[in-house]
Scaffold this motif. Sequence first.
Motif, short mmCIF file in Angstrom:
data_model
loop_
_atom_site.label_atom_id
_atom_site.label_comp_id
_atom_site.label_asym_id
_atom_site.label_seq_id
_atom_site.Cartn_x
_atom_site.Cartn_y
_atom_site.Cartn_z
N LEU A 1 65.57 46.44 32.78
CA LEU A 1 64.22 46.71 32.16
C LEU A 1 63.30 46.53 33.13
N THR A 2 62.26 47.88 33.11
CA THR A 2 61.10 47.84 33.72
C THR A 2 60.04 47.13 32.96
N VAL A 3 59.28 46.16 33.77
CA VAL A 3 58.07 45.23 33.23
C VAL A 3 56.32 45.74 34.44
N ASP A 4 56.02 45.87 33.49
CA ASP A 4 54.41 46.39 33.99
C ASP A 4 53.64 44.52 34.66
N ILE A 5 53.24 44.73 35.69
CA ILE A 5 52.51 43.36 36.25
C ILE A 5 51.45 43.65 37.53
N ASP A 6 50.36 43.45 36.79
CA ASP A 6 48.60 43.40 36.98
C ASP A 6 49.13 42.99 38.33
N ARG A 7 48.03 43.36 39.48
CA ARG A 7 47.95 42.89 40.80
C ARG A 7 47.45 41.37 40.52
N LYS A 8 46.72 40.63 39.52
CA LYS A 8 46.04 39.53 39.14
C LYS A 8 47.08 38.17 38.69
N ARG A 9 48.03 39.26 38.11
CA ARG A 9 49.39 38.40 37.55
C ARG A 9 50.71 37.95 39.17
N TRP A 10 50.54 38.22 39.79
CA TRP A 10 51.01 37.27 41.14
C TRP A 10 50.58 36.11 41.57
#
Length: 132
Positions: free
Chosen positions: A88-97
Amino acid sequence: MKKLTLAALIALCSAPVLAQQGGFLDPAAPQAQTQTTAQGGFSGPSAALTTVDKVKSLSDDTWVMLQGNIEQRIGDETYTFRDATGTLTVDIDRKRWNGQTVTPKDKVQLEGKVDKDWNSLEVDVKTVKKLP
């Protein structure tokens, strides 16, 4: 003088936000990354654990929790996620790491919302947690 004081205060308050590092570490393109401690937040009931196969049948904006591996970066903030049932494709913003460095070998838990369009499906990730 007041403007100078206000500017200094704003700079001091925003510095910790800008210092946060972490993200996906692609073995094909190693990068030096530093780890920082994450800040606290809400701790309580959340979405039930689901699978990639089940996500494909859920409606838009459904809150999901997935466990598996992030295999590769396919865009600036988009990644391929895999569990035992598929990819699956996931979208992870930099701040979420939150200062975590993750490789394809690391098992992670992702929480986020299903984002369905006419011809695409991805999960907009709100929380990334590296599992032991």
